[in-house]
Design a protein around this motif. Sequence first.
Motif, PDB file in Angstrom:
ATOM      1  N   VAL A  39       1.117  -1.554   0.329  1.00  8.96           N
ATOM      2  CA  VAL A  39      -0.335  -0.559   0.038  1.00  8.96           C
ATOM      3  C   VAL A  39       1.129   1.421  -0.056  1.00  8.96           C
ATOM      4  N   VAL A  40       0.445   1.991  -1.100  1.00  6.68           N
ATOM      5  CA  VAL A  40       1.180   3.481  -1.245  1.00  6.68           C
ATOM      6  C   VAL A  40       0.623   4.476  -0.765  1.00  6.68           C
ATOM      7  N   SER A  41       1.343   5.429  -0.411  1.00 14.52           N
ATOM      8  CA  SER A  41       0.767   7.274  -0.395  1.00 14.52           C
ATOM      9  C   SER A  41       1.790   7.951  -1.508  1.00 14.52           C
ATOM     10  N   ALA A  42       1.389   9.115  -1.479  1.00 20.47           N
ATOM     11  CA  ALA A  42       1.531   9.445  -2.394  1.00 20.47           C
ATOM     12  C   ALA A  42       3.062  10.362  -2.274  1.00 20.47           C
ATOM     13  N   MET A  43       3.785  10.487  -3.781  1.00 19.08           N
ATOM     14  CA  MET A  43       4.926  10.449  -3.135  1.00 19.08           C
ATOM     15  C   MET A  43       5.619  12.307  -2.340  1.00 19.08           C
ATOM     16  N   GLY A  44       6.605  11.683  -1.168  1.00 16.27           N
ATOM     17  CA  GLY A  44       6.767  13.084  -0.967  1.00 16.27           C
ATOM     18  C   GLY A  44       5.698  13.956   0.012  1.00 16.27           C
ATOM     19  N   LYS A  45       5.653  15.329  -0.219  1.00 13.56           N
ATOM     20  CA  LYS A  45       4.761  15.932   0.032  1.00 13.56           C
ATOM     21  C   LYS A  45       3.403  16.625  -1.508  1.00 13.56           C
ATOM     22  N   GLU A  46       3.556  15.307  -2.066  1.00 13.58           N
ATOM     23  CA  GLU A  46       2.490  15.696  -3.246  1.00 13.58           C
ATOM     24  C   GLU A  46       1.075  15.870  -2.065  1.00 13.58           C
ATOM     25  N   THR A  47       0.440  15.003  -1.853  1.00 14.83           N
ATOM     26  CA  THR A  47      -0.609  15.674  -1.089  1.00 14.83           C
ATOM     27  C   THR A  47      -0.541  17.707  -0.421  1.00 14.83           C
ATOM     28  N   ASP A  48      -0.005  17.410  -0.100  1.00 16.06           N
ATOM     29  CA  ASP A  48      -0.244  18.992   0.291  1.00 16.06           C
ATOM     30  C   ASP A  48      -0.103  19.965  -1.000  1.00 16.06           C
ATOM     31  N   ASP A  49       0.668  19.790  -1.852  1.00 18.97           N
ATOM     32  CA  ASP A  49       1.256  20.620  -3.130  1.00 18.97           C
ATOM     33  C   ASP A  49      -0.032  20.392  -3.230  1.00 18.97           C
ATOM     34  N   LEU A  50      -0.973  19.738  -3.107  1.00 24.16           N
ATOM     35  CA  LEU A  50      -2.575  19.163  -4.565  1.00 24.16           C
ATOM     36  C   LEU A  50      -3.476  19.863  -3.393  1.00 24.16           C
ATOM     37  N   ALA A  72      -5.325  11.301  -6.672  1.00 27.27           N
ATOM     38  CA  ALA A  72      -4.351  11.228  -8.175  1.00 27.27           C
ATOM     39  C   ALA A  72      -2.426  10.782  -7.998  1.00 27.27           C
ATOM     40  N   GLY A  73      -2.621  11.484  -6.268  1.00 27.89           N
ATOM     41  CA  GLY A  73      -1.136  11.092  -5.883  1.00 27.89           C
ATOM     42  C   GLY A  73      -0.767  10.155  -5.742  1.00 27.89           C
ATOM     43  N   GLU A  74      -1.428   8.773  -5.316  1.00 21.74           N
ATOM     44  CA  GLU A  74      -1.262   7.607  -4.450  1.00 21.74           C
ATOM     45  C   GLU A  74      -1.184   7.304  -6.288  1.00 21.74           C
ATOM     46  N   ARG A  75      -2.230   7.216  -7.025  1.00 23.50           N
ATOM     47  CA  ARG A  75      -2.563   6.436  -7.800  1.00 23.50           C
ATOM     48  C   ARG A  75      -0.493   6.666  -9.230  1.00 23.50           C
ATOM     49  N   LYS A  76      -0.508   7.979  -8.825  1.00 22.93           N
ATOM     50  CA  LYS A  76       1.246   8.200  -9.679  1.00 22.93           C
ATOM     51  C   LYS A  76       2.065   7.261  -8.661  1.00 22.93           C
ATOM     52  N   PHE A  95      -2.819  -0.862  -8.468  1.00 20.63           N
ATOM     53  CA  PHE A  95      -4.339  -1.296  -8.241  1.00 20.63           C
ATOM     54  C   PHE A  95      -4.717   0.350  -8.328  1.00 20.63           C
ATOM     55  N   THR A  96      -6.012   1.212  -8.267  1.00 17.11           N
ATOM     56  CA  THR A  96      -6.270   2.305  -7.396  1.00 17.11           C
ATOM     57  C   THR A  96      -7.218   1.354  -6.171  1.00 17.11           C
ATOM     58  N   GLY A  97      -7.755   2.700  -5.814  1.00 19.58           N
ATOM     59  CA  GLY A  97      -8.352   2.128  -4.714  1.00 19.58           C
ATOM     60  C   GLY A  97      -9.772   0.645  -5.219  1.00 19.58           C
ATOM     61  N   SER A  98      -9.951   1.864  -5.638  1.00 23.36           N
ATOM     62  CA  SER A  98     -11.628   0.986  -6.212  1.00 23.36           C
ATOM     63  C   SER A  98     -11.803   0.165  -7.020  1.00 23.36           C
ATOM     64  N   GLN A  99     -10.753  -0.338  -7.309  1.00 20.28           N
ATOM     65  CA  GLN A  99      -9.706  -1.182  -8.374  1.00 20.28           C
ATOM     66  C   GLN A  99      -9.327  -2.594  -7.307  1.00 20.28           C
ATOM     67  N   ALA A 100      -9.415  -2.054  -6.344  1.00 22.42           N
ATOM     68  CA  ALA A 100      -8.937  -3.036  -5.127  1.00 22.42           C
ATOM     69  C   ALA A 100      -9.527  -3.575  -4.805  1.00 22.42           C
ATOM     70  N   GLY A 101     -11.187  -2.852  -4.923  1.00 21.11           N
ATOM     71  CA  GLY A 101     -12.198  -3.254  -3.608  1.00 21.11           C
ATOM     72  C   GLY A 101     -12.993  -2.762  -2.753  1.00 21.11           C
ATOM     73  N   PHE A 102     -11.921  -0.949  -2.406  1.00 20.41           N
ATOM     74  CA  PHE A 102     -12.357  -0.191  -1.371  1.00 20.41           C
ATOM     75  C   PHE A 102     -13.727  -0.285  -1.688  1.00 20.41           C
ATOM     76  N   LEU A 103     -15.076  -0.280  -0.831  1.00 21.03           N
ATOM     77  CA  LEU A 103     -15.608   0.297  -1.303  1.00 21.03           C
ATOM     78  C   LEU A 103     -16.253   1.421   0.038  1.00 21.03           C
ATOM     79  N   THR A 104     -16.096   2.688   0.126  1.00 21.97           N
ATOM     80  CA  THR A 104     -16.243   3.937   0.848  1.00 21.97           C
ATOM     81  C   THR A 104     -18.070   4.042   1.136  1.00 21.97           C
ATOM     82  N   ASP A 105     -18.627   4.416   2.289  1.00 22.48           N
ATOM     83  CA  ASP A 105     -19.205   5.653   2.525  1.00 22.48           C
ATOM     84  C   ASP A 105     -19.449   7.014   1.148  1.00 22.48           C
ATOM     85  N   GLY A 106     -20.740   7.596   0.814  1.00 27.30           N
ATOM     86  CA  GLY A 106     -20.366   8.636   0.418  1.00 27.30           C
ATOM     87  C   GLY A 106     -19.521  10.284   1.406  1.00 27.30           C
TER      88      GLY A 106
END
Length: 407
Positions: A39-50, A72-76, A95-106
């Motif tokens: 399971v991988v997070s977005a690279m470096g500070k990318e989430t903050d940048d976005l 998109a950060g994690e997807r990259k 795999f994206t979260g969706s492809q990996a089967g993660f169903l969430t609330d909205g």
Amino acid sequence: MALLVQKFGGTSVADADRIRAVAEQVARRRRQGDQIVLVVSAMGKETDDLLRIAAEVAGEPSGREMDMLVTAGERKAVALVAMAIEGFGVPAQSFTGSQAGFLTDGTHRNARILEVGAERIRAAIDSGSVPVVAGAQGVSAEKDVTFLGRGGSDTTAVALAEALGADACELYTDVSGVFTTDPRVVSTARRMHSITFDEMLEMAAAGCPKPAMRSVEFAHRHGVRLHVRSAFTWEPGTWVVEEGPDMEAALIRSVVADLSEAKVTVAGVPDRPGVAAQLFRDLATAEVNVDMIVQNVSAAGVTDISFTVPHTDLPTAVSVSEKRIAASGATAVLSDDSIAKVSVIGAGMKSNPGVAATMFEVLARNEINIEMISTSAIRISCVIAEEAADRAVTVLHEAFELDRTTF
Ligand code: ASP
Ligand code: MG
């Protein structure tokens, strides 16, 4: 042969060199025979940048678009990590979260996992491939992309470990485990071999930033074995486990300081039923997250109420309290944003008296004034002046001999 879920945080995959180092390690573990899911997070500070760019283009972006952006950060990152693993001769699939089967609330920006349908990940493992799953994301019943919130990759990893019945969930980060206190403040801080879920949760609530509290709660509820460790040195880190028979041997296991809160005092509150209820209802309605609360003994029919809130909630807390005092007849609202909450935590204090006394004596001896106190069964917290925080942590760590005990 073990099945392991390994989560890598942003700093662990911050650039091409880091990604190759992670991939090489994964390839090695795979060749030794372990089955691995990443399971991988977005690279470096990318989430903050976005998040920053979004704030620049729109005042109040909608949750739906924010989640599309941030995920998109994690997807990259997953595509790059999967490529790098293949570069070391081991098959991998992102795999994206969706492809990996993660169903969430909205609930955009902070979605909750409803279900993990991990068949596709299971199939990838069975085919001999290393699945690389994007952290902190899923899809709602409406088929919108959702983000699990800051630190959500830890939750993804734990949820996947439980869905797959993995032997352990390894959280790789830029620190080498859970320490008796912040090693940047106290050089004699030691890494613990293991810590109980209850202690870890208290540490998280007391301000310890990693691992994310929600993931620890999830792991605790579902009996997932957690191992917090370094993606830089790869040495064994800290296991988070159920309480064992010898876990109460140490009175105190850690000292944590939290500088993220501010204090509000409502002075001259009339001492009659319902006043506190109204004040805290107003604060709740304004979504202010209150932590500690202290009410003084009343004198001549009036009393003071003090409470702490996150810095970011301070302006709202003050204006809500000011409106309320006008209605209830209190005299003033005072605030102080240079406070620190210092906590000592340990399962051992349940059965040993004197921990509070020792803590207060140590602070007194060092001329550190206590402004507020709160406790749980395994934690004692004191609010003190912010400038005394490092000193308080240092003297408490020494007084409870955390630099010497091994556990
Ligand atoms: N990248 C996201 C964040 O920084 C999710 C995560 O790392 O857990 O919050
Ligand atoms: Mg992160």
